[in-house]
Design an enzyme around this catalytic site. Structure first.
Site, mmCIF file in Angstrom:
data_model
loop_
_atom_site.group_PDB
_atom_site.id
_atom_site.type_symbol
_atom_site.label_atom_id
_atom_site.label_comp_id
_atom_site.label_asym_id
_atom_site.label_seq_id
_atom_site.Cartn_x
_atom_site.Cartn_y
_atom_site.Cartn_z
ATOM 1 N N HIS A 140 28.115 43.891 32.259
ATOM 2 C CA HIS A 140 29.233 43.137 31.685
ATOM 3 C C HIS A 140 29.614 41.959 32.580
ATOM 4 O O HIS A 140 29.705 42.098 33.800
ATOM 5 C CB HIS A 140 30.472 44.028 31.561
ATOM 6 C CG HIS A 140 30.446 45.003 30.441
ATOM 7 N ND1 HIS A 140 29.608 46.092 30.409
ATOM 8 C CD2 HIS A 140 31.191 45.073 29.302
ATOM 9 C CE1 HIS A 140 29.839 46.791 29.301
ATOM 10 N NE2 HIS A 140 30.790 46.191 28.616
ATOM 11 N N ASN A 170 25.239 46.672 40.214
ATOM 12 C CA ASN A 170 26.233 46.724 39.149
ATOM 13 C C ASN A 170 27.237 47.848 39.376
ATOM 14 O O ASN A 170 28.450 47.658 39.240
ATOM 15 C CB ASN A 170 25.524 46.917 37.801
ATOM 16 C CG ASN A 170 26.461 46.871 36.615
ATOM 17 O OD1 ASN A 170 27.564 46.360 36.696
ATOM 18 N ND2 ASN A 170 26.007 47.417 35.496
#
Length: 268
Positions: A140, A170
């Site tokens: 994201h 991440n």
């Protein structure tokens, strides 16, 4: 605050071209800007509309003036805005406006229902199959944990909001940067503007049949509208990356060649 790059763009491009001609890897510490702007192929398209349907995500309603390329599209969502590249099949950048009220309501259950945004032509977007067995996570740019309504949460799982991201980066240092940004915005006295995006190397790797480009670096710019302070996080997209100290806004401009806060630049 000096909001202007000190390195002419022509010099940056020439230096990057020379490094590639000599077979040298580009130096992101000194000259990463060409990877952000010049690795996006295609002819210039029509002038930007300026996100007329969602200017609230930008300081003064003015989005960053990045060079316009073919297959760039502006996408407005409930809680963020995306400038999407059909060349890389990823965002060029994603913009948000956070504050205490928004984040106090950001307790929605994750939907985890990733989808390809139907507003993008098939030839310009990533598909779910591109990420399967690629070794990269769907990272994201506007975090799901920032979303304060069911609609915003669902929309955050659009692949137009994603880049191929190393899973350890991440879930580790990048997740901590996102959390620290939320905590800051919750303490701030007003709006905090956040712009997040990928940086690519010319000829870098891709994943899937649609050749979704894999970024070498990610950045997250944070601007406090009340204090007028700005800083940025700069992260290599690799498993051994650590969360280091932020860089200045001026340094981000130097590395990318983009004035991400044009409303402030115009005021100085």
């Amino acid at each position: 605050m000096n909001l202007h790059s000190s390195w002419p763009r022509a010099m940056r491009v020439a230096t990057a071209a020379m490094a590639l001609a000599l077979g040298a890897a580009p130096s992101f510490a000194r000259n990463p800007s060409s990877t952000f702007l010049d690795s996006l192929p295609g002819l210039r398209s029509t002038p930007p509309t300026g996100f007329v349907h969602c200017p609230q995500f930008f300081v003064g309603g003015k989005p960053p003036p990045v060079p316009r390329r073919a297959q760039q599209r502006e996408l407005c969502y409930e809680a963020f805005a995306v400038l999407h590249s059909g060349q890389t099949r990823t965002p060029v950048y994603v913009a948000q406006r956070l504050n205490r009220q928004v984040l106090e309501g950001a307790n929605e259950k994750r939907s985890d229902k990733f989808f390809a945004d139907a507003r993008l032509p098939r030839g310009e977007r990533a598909e779910l199959d591109d990420y399967k067995r690629s070794g990269y996570s769907r990272g994201h740019m506007a975090p799901a944990a920032d979303m304060d309504t069911p609609t915003a949460m669902a929309q955050s799982f659009s692949l137009a909001n994603m880049v191929p991201q190393d899973p350890r980066q991440n879930g580790g240092p990048w997740a901590r940067i996102e959390q620290d940004t939320r905590r800051y915005a919750q303490r701030a006295r007003g709006d905090v503007y956040v712009i997040t995006g990928p940086v690519f190397a010319a000829g870098g790797p891709t994943i899937g049949a649609n050749q979704v480009h894999v970024p070498t670096h990610l950045f997250k710019l944070v601007y406090d509208a009340t204090t007028q302070r700005a800083w940025a996080h700069w992260q290599a997209n690799r498993p051994d990356e650590r969360a280091g100290p932020p860089i200045s806004y001026q340094e981000l401009v130097k590395r990318t060649g983009v004035e991400f806060l044009p409303a402030l630049a115009a005021a100085h």
